[in-house]
Design an enzyme around this catalytic site. Structure first.
Site, PDB file in Angstrom:
ATOM      1  N   LYS A 124      39.338  -3.991   6.474  1.00 49.84           N
ATOM      2  CA  LYS A 124      39.418  -4.719   7.739  1.00 49.84           C
ATOM      3  C   LYS A 124      40.842  -5.175   8.062  1.00 49.84           C
ATOM      4  O   LYS A 124      41.221  -5.281   9.221  1.00 49.84           O
ATOM      5  CB  LYS A 124      38.473  -5.920   7.725  1.00 49.84           C
ATOM      6  CG  LYS A 124      36.983  -5.553   7.673  1.00 49.84           C
ATOM      7  CD  LYS A 124      36.508  -4.887   8.951  1.00 49.84           C
ATOM      8  CE  LYS A 124      35.000  -4.668   8.954  1.00 49.84           C
ATOM      9  NZ  LYS A 124      34.561  -3.847  10.107  1.00 49.84           N
ATOM     10  N   GLU A 133      34.257 -11.674  15.776  1.00 51.64           N
ATOM     11  CA  GLU A 133      32.918 -11.732  15.192  1.00 51.64           C
ATOM     12  C   GLU A 133      33.041 -11.340  13.732  1.00 51.64           C
ATOM     13  O   GLU A 133      34.010 -10.697  13.338  1.00 51.64           O
ATOM     14  CB  GLU A 133      31.987 -10.745  15.915  1.00 51.64           C
ATOM     15  CG  GLU A 133      32.025  -9.293  15.393  1.00 51.64           C
ATOM     16  CD  GLU A 133      33.337  -8.560  15.635  1.00 51.64           C
ATOM     17  OE1 GLU A 133      34.154  -9.047  16.444  1.00 51.64           O
ATOM     18  OE2 GLU A 133      33.551  -7.491  15.007  1.00 51.64           O
ATOM     19  N   SER A 163      35.249   0.793   0.843  1.00 59.22           N
ATOM     20  CA  SER A 163      35.830   0.032   1.955  1.00 59.22           C
ATOM     21  C   SER A 163      36.132  -1.414   1.601  1.00 59.22           C
ATOM     22  O   SER A 163      36.989  -2.042   2.216  1.00 59.22           O
ATOM     23  CB  SER A 163      34.901   0.083   3.163  1.00 59.22           C
ATOM     24  OG  SER A 163      33.606  -0.368   2.808  1.00 59.22           O
TER      25      SER A 163
END
Lengths: 393, 256
Positions: free
Chosen positions: A84, A106, A373
């Site tokens: 991210k 969010e 990830s």
């Protein structure tokens, strides 16, 4: 047309936001070619986020499964513990160049929220995070991390109190205060230009995989696997390989209790075409277009839609999407921890689970890359609960 | 002359919104007759949606109640068909693009035409995407109502030039809901609209009191009230008929 992926994508937002998304589009198109911007972002990637992330040969796992060679792309080793940060650093740097002083976002599992709070702290921005009430409970540690980083976390009680509701609330908040604020969307979804911007900031994953695997193996992999909720880590891992048709691209969706049950979040397996959250794409919904209350053990994949570019890759057949259940993901979570000493995020575990099915059926000279990830520290308490052990977060 | 343009001939128009099926379809039916009798010039029926991103808490809660009570798009079509036999007040649907798209755009607009729906407001369908519904709306004579917002600025003339039915001027930033004060220069917004179209202009978002309505009406051809009525329905449920009647009467009276 710009902002369209085949028939998918678009810009379906309230009029109040139209100037804001167009301003963002214009700014992005300018800065993406600005040498100064590129240099600053590269520097952040290298010296702050810790890029490039390793491509690790999982030898024990490979031997144990007895088939294809397995490499792990270690996005879990990035600062803040997931992919991210790649997108967040790009978007917040862009926001700063645009003269914005406040970012909102969010978050589902909390990884995007933590990354945004981190980027905001670094670049001196005010930061507010919207997170479904249910997710604040199952990812309580991440709530405190965000607060520690100076962000204000708003628990969202509406709807199913999960990721889609957090997106609703962040969009509502953006319409309230748009002049000084950028909505840092966390996935390759939402209205144009977000699916493009987020993909561009994430495509470094696939670019590095390609360079690293060519250096190690002298050839391209046979398959790249990634988990898919909205689809940002998958899009980042896939994008560079789209023209290389020998490389199979496989997105692993969260099937929850099973794609044939109502307790699922497998959008490609169960969804239909719709228009929601600013984009035309595939969604889990009923025949009247009411968005389904989806379910997955993974807060980060617990989303009823998928990014529009994935919808296109699915339609054209360039990528395949497979459902993975909670049980399979938890087993993979435990397996990778035990076998390689790497605790993957429960999201990423969905991709690991499919590799465990796929690798044994492949020849030993084949190569699979799994995008890890994120790291699974945040999930330890939830997995313990899943196994009937009560420990404090 | 359509029913909508006719509705603006009777002084300043009062446009009343309720969420369809809240708390149940029987109450919605009674409210439609009542609001029409009490002086509503146009009635907006919200087709409840699971994720109403342009709505504040009051209408979010109403949508949730309606869906929980089993309201569907088909049930609202049936209701409008029935009501249309008794009242001639223009009725417009307010909903999000997904319920329309998923129902089937052609089928949806053809049903609107069949049951007597005059227009549709879709808050998540901006000017750039209106091609998504405009062909079907034109085909079946349903006005696709355009919205302008305090952030629209130079976009206003482009939007107004192609407006149908009426232009919905959003008075404030943010989502629907009662506000104590409206700080936007709505006069400047509606002036720009009028320079670009003869289609009437109505102001909505945040209006709840007769004083606010009278004040806003100075700048426009009508005012739209949603959350204030939905709140009365939320508080009184099946007994909301008379309080809504009194409220609509007071608002219409304040306008003229």
């Amino acid at each position: 047309m710009e902002g369209k992926f085949g028939e998918f994508g678009g810009q379906y937002v309230p009029e109040t936001l139209m100037n804001a998304v167009q301003e963002l589009d214009k700014a992005y198109n300018h800065y993406k070619n600005d040498p100064e911007f590129i240099k600053e972002l590269d520097d952040l990637y290298k010296n702050y986020a810790g890029r490039p992330s390793n491509l690790y040969y999982a030898e024990k796992m490979t031997k144990d499964l007895g088939g294809a060679k397995i490499y792990l792309k270690r996005e879990d080793l990035n600062h803040t513990g997931s992919h991210k940060i790649n997108n967040v650093l790009g978007q917040i740097l862009l926001a700063k160049k645009m003269g914005k002083t406040r970012v909102i976002a969010e978050t589902g599992a909390g990884q995007h929220g933590v990354a945004t709070a981190t980027g905001a702290a670094l670049m001196g921005m005010e930061c507010e995070i919207f997170m479904g009430r249910l997710d604040t409970e199952r990812q309580a540690l991440n709530v405190f991390r965000m607060e520690l980083l100076g962000a204000k976390v708003h628990p969202v009680d509406s709807g199913t109190a999960t990721l889609k509701d957090a997106v609703n609330e962040a969009m509502r908040e953006w319409t309230k205060r748009v002049d000084d604020t950028l909505y840092v969307l966390g996935s390759v979804m939402g209205p144009h230009p977000f699916p493009t911007i987020v993909r561009d900031f994430q495509k470094i994953i696939g670019k590095e995989i390609k360079e690293q695997i060519l250096e190690r193996e002298g050839r391209l992999p046979d398959a790249v696997l990634a988990c898919v909720g909205g689809g940002s880590n998958a899009m980042g891992a896939f994008y560079e390989f789209i023209p290389d048709e020998s490389v199979q691209l496989i997105g692993c969706e969260a099937a929850g209790l099973g794609a044939d049950t109502p307790k699922t979040a497998a959008t490609i397996a169960t969804g239909t075409k719709g228009i929601f959250h600013g984009m035309k794409s595939l969604f889990c919904q009923d025949k009247y277009g009411q968005i389904a209350p989806v379910y997955s053990i993974s807060a980060g994949l617990d989303y009823p839609g998928i990014g529009p570019e994935h919808a296109m890759l699915h339609e054209t057949g360039r990528a395949q999407y497979v459902p993975i259940t909670d049980d399979e993901a938890v087993e993979a979570f435990e397996y990778l921890s035990r076998t390689e000493g790497i605790i993957p995020a429960i999201e990423s575990s969905h991709a690991v689970a499919y590799a465990m099915k796929m690798a044994p059926k492949m020849d030993k000279d084949k190569i699979i890359v799994i995008n890890i990830s994120g790291r699974g520290d945040k999930d330890v308490a939830a997995i313990a609960r899943y196994r009937g052990v009560n420990i404090y977060d | 002359m359509t029913r909508i343009s006719e509705a603006f001939k009777n002084g300043k128009a009062f446009i009343a919104f309720i969420t369809g099926g809240d708390p149940d379809l029987e109450t919605t039916e009674k409210l439609l007759y009542t609001m029409s009798e009490a002086g509503a010039d146009i009635i907006e029926i919200g087709i409840p949606f699971s994720d109403p991103i342009a709505e504040g808490p009051v209408i979010q809660a109403a949508s949730h109640r309606a869906l929980e009570a089993g309201c569907t798009t088909d049930k609202l079509f049936d209701l409008v068909k029935k009501v249309r036999k008794k009242i001639d007040t223009p009725i417009v649907f307010m909903t999000y693009i997904n319920p329309v798209y998923t129902y089937g755009k052609d089928k949806f607009m053809s049903k609107c035409n069949e049951v007597g729906i005059d227009g549709i407001i879709v808050p998540d369908l901006p000017y750039e995407e209106k091609g998504e519904l405009a062909p079907e709306c034109d085909k079946y004579g349903v006005d696709l109502i355009s919205l302008i917002a305090p952030t629209s600025h130079e976009r206003i003339s482009m939007i107004a030039k192609e407006a149908k039915g009426f232009v919905y001027c959003v008075s404030s930033l943010g989502v629907t809901g009662v506000r104590t004060e409206i700080t936007t220069d709505v006069g400047a917004m509606t002036k720009l609209v009028r320079e670009n179209t003869d289609v009437p202009c109505a102001i909505g978002f945040g209006i709840s009191t007769p004083e606010q309505a009278a004040d806003m009406a100075q700048h426009a051809d009508g005012v739209i009230v949603g959350s204030a009525i939905v709140r009365i329905v939320g508080e009184n449920g099946r007994d909301s008929i008379e309080p809504v009647r009194e409220y609509v009467k007071s608002m219409k009276a304040a306008l003229n």
